[in-house]
Structures are given as structure tokens and as C-alpha cells.
Design an enzyme around this catalytic site. Structure first.
Site, PDB file in Angstrom:
ATOM      1  N   TYR A 249      -2.031  -0.442  10.395  1.00 57.71           N
ATOM      2  CA  TYR A 249      -2.102  -0.789   8.971  1.00 57.71           C
ATOM      3  C   TYR A 249      -0.841  -0.333   8.229  1.00 57.71           C
ATOM      4  O   TYR A 249      -0.208  -1.116   7.513  1.00 57.71           O
ATOM      5  CB  TYR A 249      -3.347  -0.141   8.354  1.00 57.71           C
ATOM      6  CG  TYR A 249      -3.501  -0.455   6.884  1.00 57.71           C
ATOM      7  CD1 TYR A 249      -3.888  -1.719   6.468  1.00 57.71           C
ATOM      8  CD2 TYR A 249      -3.247   0.511   5.918  1.00 57.71           C
ATOM      9  CE1 TYR A 249      -4.009  -2.022   5.113  1.00 57.71           C
ATOM     10  CE2 TYR A 249      -3.375   0.219   4.568  1.00 57.71           C
ATOM     11  CZ  TYR A 249      -3.760  -1.048   4.170  1.00 57.71           C
ATOM     12  OH  TYR A 249      -3.882  -1.339   2.836  1.00 57.71           O
TER      13      TYR A 249
ATOM     14  N   SER B 223       0.867  -1.192   0.000  1.00 62.28           N
ATOM     15  CA  SER B 223       0.000   0.000   0.000  1.00 62.28           C
ATOM     16  C   SER B 223       0.892   1.225   0.000  1.00 62.28           C
ATOM     17  O   SER B 223       2.016   1.188   0.528  1.00 62.28           O
ATOM     18  CB  SER B 223      -0.862   0.019   1.261  1.00 62.28           C
ATOM     19  OG  SER B 223      -1.532   1.254   1.369  1.00 62.28           O
TER      20      SER B 223
END
Ligand SMILES: NC(=O)c1ccc[n+]([C@@H]2O[C@H](COP(=O)([O-])OP(=O)(O)OC[C@H]3O[C@@H](n4cnc5c(N)ncnc54)[C@H](OP(=O)(O)O)[C@@H]3O)[C@@H](O)[C@H]2O)c1
Length: 276
Positions: free
Chosen positions: A150, A137
């Protein structure tokens, strides 16, 4: 420049983790319709996709991963491509994230990737060929406020990918990372909010502002088919790069920008984007 076709031409066996939704589903459909033999995983049975055969696998569980990979090997005798995609997001300040929640985030996003790689690498080394694409990501390169667990899990995936790529190169195994920006998938709806973030008033205002911004950006994000097309393009390369970004242009620019401006300025841009 047109790349030479390599081991990953259509007809090859592909395993995609987390293929019941979002990127995984798009990749399964796109590659399945392009002639690859695709196996997709989900923790739940009952997914009726025509382009792919679904198998049950929980990337959090050693045995489940072993059994899932064994199922593909029993049917096909080989695995040419693995796309480590299964993952989810947790939102909450670092202080409002419990040890359990932090571990759960790493269990899926990082250890899930590690677990699958540990199982398929011996198979690919024996085959003397293989292709592993990990879905990271942009949040792994740019820390997103109130998504500390995350962001950290995706940074870990970035480094693991970089290291593994060098280690397995002599065995004909190619490894690449895709770092997506914001996309419209099931990710937003599946995001878990940490328990304490729901009750701690101290961060509440800024947490909600950041969360609302990130949810809006995801809802207005790109179509996951764009990532599937990138995966197909990478698989046609005989010598893929380490890292590919995909998604909104401004988010990709931000990753580059941080190399050229003082970190305090960059931090101001990020904080103002999330209205905190
Ligand atoms: N959407 C974005 O904006 C974005 C941006 C950057 C990176 N990503 C990354 O892209 C990947 C895919 O996310 P998505 O956006 O496509 O989200 P999604 O639509 O929610 O899909 C997530 C997939 O992961 C699977 N999954 C979750 N936990 C799992 C587990 N423990 N074991 C096995 N499968 C599991 C789900 O399958 P089941 O629930 O059926 O098991 C589902 O198929 C994730 O790694 C995410 O971090 C997404």
C-alpha cells in the site's frame, strides 16, 4: 488570501472514482450539493445517492475506464474535474506478500490513477482546462510497517502527480495531490490481508500488533467530510499547491518531523507507534 474563482466553479462536470463509500461518497455529496454536476463511479450498480449520478467503472480495467469516461462525455461533452480516489489497502509483511497481491495493489491504487489520467488528459487538453486531484496517503511519505504494498503504491501516485503537474501546466490543466492521514471510512473493513500473513507464524505477533494499531487509528480517525471540504477549497484556487495533507495533526507533524531528525530516530518513533 482569497483566491480567484477559476474553471472549477459550480456547474462544472466532476468525475469521482470510488464514490460508493468513504471519501468518494463524501466528495460526491458535498460537491453535488454545492452545485457541481457530479458523476461517481463504483464497480457495482445500485447506489442511490441524490447528489450524484453513479456509473459503473472498474479502474483496474482499460475498457471499463474508457466506457465510463465515454458515458460522461456523451452526456456532458466535457469533464472539468477528475478526483482519482478509488483504492484499497493490503496488509502483510513484504515477505508474506505474493507477486499477485503486490500487482493487485498497484493495479488499482497506481495503474487505476494512471489509466483514468491517460483517458481524460486528451479531453482536458482539448478543452484547454481541467483539474485532476489524486488521492494519495500519508503512507506514501512515511512507510507503514506491514503495509508495504500500500505504502509503495501511494508513493508511486505522489511521484506521478508531481511529474504530470509540470507536464500539463502549459495546457491549462491543474493537478494536485491530497495525502490523507487516518479517516473513518470503509477502508478498514475492505483491507485485504495477504494469504501468507494468515499462516506464517514468524511475523505473526508484530504483524497483529501493527494491524491492530492501524485499525484502531482508522476507527478513531477523522470524518471524511473534512476531506470533501478540502477538495472544494482546492477547486476554488486558481493556482493550487502540489500537495495537501489532511487528517490527524500528529500524523501531519510526523511527515514534517522526518526532515529534521536522524532517520534512525524517526524509525524508532514509527516502530514504537505500531508497537513492533
Ligand atoms: N480511510 C483512510 O484512512 C485513508 C487514508 C489515506 C488514503 N486513503 C485513500 O482514500 C481513497 C478512498 O478510500 P476510502 O477510505 O474512502 O475507502 P472506502 O470507503 O473503502 O472506499 C473505497 C472506494 O474505492 C472504490 N474502489 C475500490 N477498488 C476499486 C476498483 N478497482 N475500481 C473502482 N473503484 C474501486 C470502492 O468502490 P466499489 O467497491 O463500489 O467499486 C469505494 O467506493 C483510497 O485511495 C485510499 O487509499 C484512505
Amino acid at each position: 488570501m482569497e483566491q480567484k474563482q477559476n474553471i472549477t466553479t459550480p456547474g462544472k462536470v466532476v468525475l469521482i472514482t470510488g464514490a460508493s463509500s468513504g471519501f468518494g461518497k463524501s466528495c460526491a455529496e458535498y460537491l453535488g450539493n454545492s452545485g457541481y454536476k457530479v458523476y461517481g463511479t463504483s464497480r457495482r450498480p445500485g447506489n442511490g445517492m441524490v447528489a450524484c449520478e453513479m456509473i459503473i467503472m472498474d479502474v483496474d480495467d482499460d475498457l471499463s475506464v474508457k466506457q465510463g469516461i465515454r458515458t460522461v462525455m456523451d452526456k456532458e461533452g466535457r469533464i472539468d474535474v477528475v478526483i482519482n480516489n478509488a483504492g484499497f489497502g493490503i496488509a502483510g509483511s513484504v515477505e508474506d506478500t505474493s507477486m499477485e497481491e503486490m500487482k493487485a495493489q498497484f493495479e488499482t491504487n497506481y495503474f487505476g490513477v494512471f489509466r483514468v489520467c491517460r483517458e481524460v488528459l486528451p479531453i482536458m487538453r482539448k478543452q484547454k482546462s481541467g483539474y485532476i486531484i489524486n488521492i494519495g496517503s500519508i503512507a506514501g511519505s512515511v512507510g507503514v510497517p506491514f503495509q508495504g504494498a500500500y505504502s509503495a503504491s501511494k508513493s508511486a501516485v505522489q511521484n506521478l502527480t508531481e511529474v504530470m503537474r509540470m507536464e500539463v501546466k502549459p495546457y491549462g490543466i491543474k493537478v494536485a495531490l491530497i495525502d490523507p492521514g487516518d479517516f473513518k471510512t470503509g477502508f478498514t473493513g475492505s483491507r485485504i490481508k495477504t494469504k501468507e500473513s494468515r499462516s506464517n507464524p514468524d511475523y505473526a505477533d508484530r504483524y497483529h500488533k501493527a494491524l491492530t494499531t492501524m485499525e484502531k487509528e482508522e476507527e478513531n480517525g477523522c470524518d471524511p467530510a473534512k476531506l470533501a471540504q478540502l477538495v472544494a477549497k482546492i477547486l476554488r484556487k486558481s493556482s493550487p499547491g502540489l500537495r495537501y495533507m489532511v487528517g490527524p495533526a500528529m500524523e501531519q507533524v510526523a511527515v514534517h518531523l522526518r526532515k529534521f531528525i536522524p532517520s534512525k530516530w524517526f524509525e524508532m518513533i514509527i516502530m514504537s507507534n505500531y508497537k513492533i
